[in-house]
Design a protein around this motif. Structure first.
Motif, short mmCIF file in Angstrom:
data_model
loop_
_atom_site.label_atom_id
_atom_site.label_comp_id
_atom_site.label_asym_id
_atom_site.label_seq_id
_atom_site.Cartn_x
_atom_site.Cartn_y
_atom_site.Cartn_z
N LEU A 140 1.03 -1.07 0.12
CA LEU A 140 0.08 0.00 0.02
C LEU A 140 0.79 1.29 -0.05
N THR A 141 1.99 1.24 0.92
CA THR A 141 2.81 2.48 0.70
C THR A 141 3.48 2.75 -0.65
N LEU A 142 3.85 1.78 -1.35
CA LEU A 142 4.59 1.79 -2.66
C LEU A 142 3.89 2.15 -3.68
N THR A 143 2.36 1.60 -3.63
CA THR A 143 1.14 2.10 -4.55
C THR A 143 0.78 3.59 -4.47
N LEU A 144 0.35 3.69 -3.28
CA LEU A 144 -0.01 5.14 -3.16
C LEU A 144 1.03 6.10 -3.17
N ASN A 145 2.16 6.10 -2.94
CA ASN A 145 3.28 6.93 -3.26
C ASN A 145 3.79 7.14 -4.56
N ALA A 146 3.33 6.01 -5.31
CA ALA A 146 3.55 6.09 -6.60
C ALA A 146 2.80 7.09 -7.59
N LEU A 147 1.52 7.04 -6.95
CA LEU A 147 0.39 7.95 -7.46
C LEU A 147 0.92 9.70 -7.10
N MET A 148 1.34 9.55 -5.72
CA MET A 148 1.60 10.89 -5.32
C MET A 148 2.92 11.50 -5.84
N VAL A 149 3.85 10.50 -6.26
CA VAL A 149 4.94 11.13 -6.98
C VAL A 149 4.87 11.72 -8.26
N PHE A 150 3.74 11.17 -8.88
CA PHE A 150 3.66 11.63 -10.29
C PHE A 150 3.18 13.10 -9.88
N VAL A 151 2.42 13.60 -9.04
CA VAL A 151 1.99 14.92 -8.89
C VAL A 151 3.31 15.75 -8.40
N LEU A 152 4.23 15.11 -7.39
CA LEU A 152 5.46 15.64 -6.94
C LEU A 152 6.39 16.07 -7.98
N VAL A 153 6.47 15.26 -8.87
CA VAL A 153 7.65 15.47 -9.85
C VAL A 153 7.00 16.77 -10.89
N SER A 154 5.54 16.74 -11.19
CA SER A 154 5.08 17.90 -11.91
C SER A 154 5.22 19.08 -10.88
N MET A 155 5.17 19.11 -9.58
CA MET A 155 5.38 20.41 -8.89
C MET A 155 7.06 20.68 -8.65
N ILE A 156 7.64 19.81 -8.80
CA ILE A 156 9.27 19.91 -8.84
C ILE A 156 9.56 20.74 -10.15
N ARG A 157 9.12 20.38 -11.40
CA ARG A 157 9.33 20.81 -12.58
C ARG A 157 8.73 22.51 -12.56
N ILE A 158 7.58 22.65 -11.83
CA ILE A 158 7.06 23.85 -11.77
C ILE A 158 7.92 24.53 -10.98
N LYS A 159 8.59 24.36 -10.00
CA LYS A 159 9.43 25.03 -9.11
C LYS A 159 10.83 25.37 -9.77
N ASP A 160 11.23 24.30 -10.52
CA ASP A 160 12.41 24.62 -10.93
C ASP A 160 12.49 25.33 -12.40
N ASP A 161 11.35 25.40 -13.02
CA ASP A 161 11.18 26.47 -14.26
C ASP A 161 10.83 27.92 -13.61
N TYR A 162 10.33 28.11 -12.49
CA TYR A 162 10.20 29.36 -11.73
C TYR A 162 11.53 29.80 -11.10
N LEU A 163 12.39 28.87 -10.68
CA LEU A 163 13.76 29.58 -10.12
C LEU A 163 14.40 29.78 -11.40
N LEU A 164 14.68 28.81 -12.50
CA LEU A 164 15.22 29.24 -13.71
C LEU A 164 14.86 30.44 -14.34
N SER A 165 13.77 30.93 -14.63
CA SER A 165 12.92 32.13 -15.00
C SER A 165 13.75 33.21 -14.08
#
Length: 185
Positions: A140-165
């Motif tokens: 259950l830990t691995l399954t639910l965290n896999a779903l949350m990591v997808f959102v997390l990766v998107s948030m990290i990309r948004i953060k990195d794009d903001y810092l780059l700009s």
């Protein structure tokens, strides 16, 4: 680095909110979900740092997790440092695609939880067999965290794009100031 540490800290706060929604039951037959959003944010951030910086950042958050979440003494500190070392080795062979980021996070969660299970088994703190541990805690830990990591990766990309700009804007302003200085001569 401050923005990365703040982002990881916020992810750990989200973990604590999720742990309130999904409380841990210590009954032997219950399924357990351990939210690892902060840990995954740490792992994804460690790929950008050199080994020493990665180990220091992981050690700080390992101590933070030990004292405020796990109530253990230096177990997660050591585990986070080992994971930082592993991530620094693995990053040479990876790109930053979403799929590889999810695989990296799920793998490191499994390795961390596996090492934690081994430590608890050696210290005789748990009586779960490996099969029961995987079915009741890890699946259950691995399954639910896999779903949350997808959102997390998107948030990290948004953060990195903001810092780059933001960095590009600062560099552009520095160039303009430098040009003004040269034109006054």
């Amino acid at each position: 680095m401050r923005m990365d540490a703040l982002f990881i800290f916020v992810c750990f706060l989200v973990d604590s909110a999720l742990s309130m929604l999904f409380p841990i039951s210590y009954a032997p037959d219950d399924f357990i979900f351990i939210a690892s959003l902060g840990f995954c944010a740490l792992v994804l951030t460690l790929r950008k740092y050199q080994l020493l910086d990665a180990v220091l950042l992981a050690g700080c958050f390992g101590l933070f997790y030990d004292f405020f979440y796990a109530n253990t003494y230096l177990i997660n500190f050591i585990l986070y440092i080992l994971i930082a070392w592993l991530v620094c080795i693995w990053r040479k062979h990876m790109t930053e695609t979403i799929f590889e980021s999810i695989i990296l996070c799920i793998t490191t969660i499994f390795v961390k939880e596996g090492m934690l299970y081994c430590i608890m088994r050696i210290m005789d703190q748990t009586s779960l067999s490996v099969g029961e541990w995987f079915v009741n805690r890890e699946f259950l830990t691995l399954t639910l965290n896999a779903l949350m990591v997808f959102v997390l990766v998107s948030m990290i990309r948004i953060k990195d794009d903001y810092l780059l700009s933001k960095e590009k804007r600062i560099r552009k302003e520095e160039k303009i100031e430098w040009m003004k200085y040269l034109s006054k001569r």
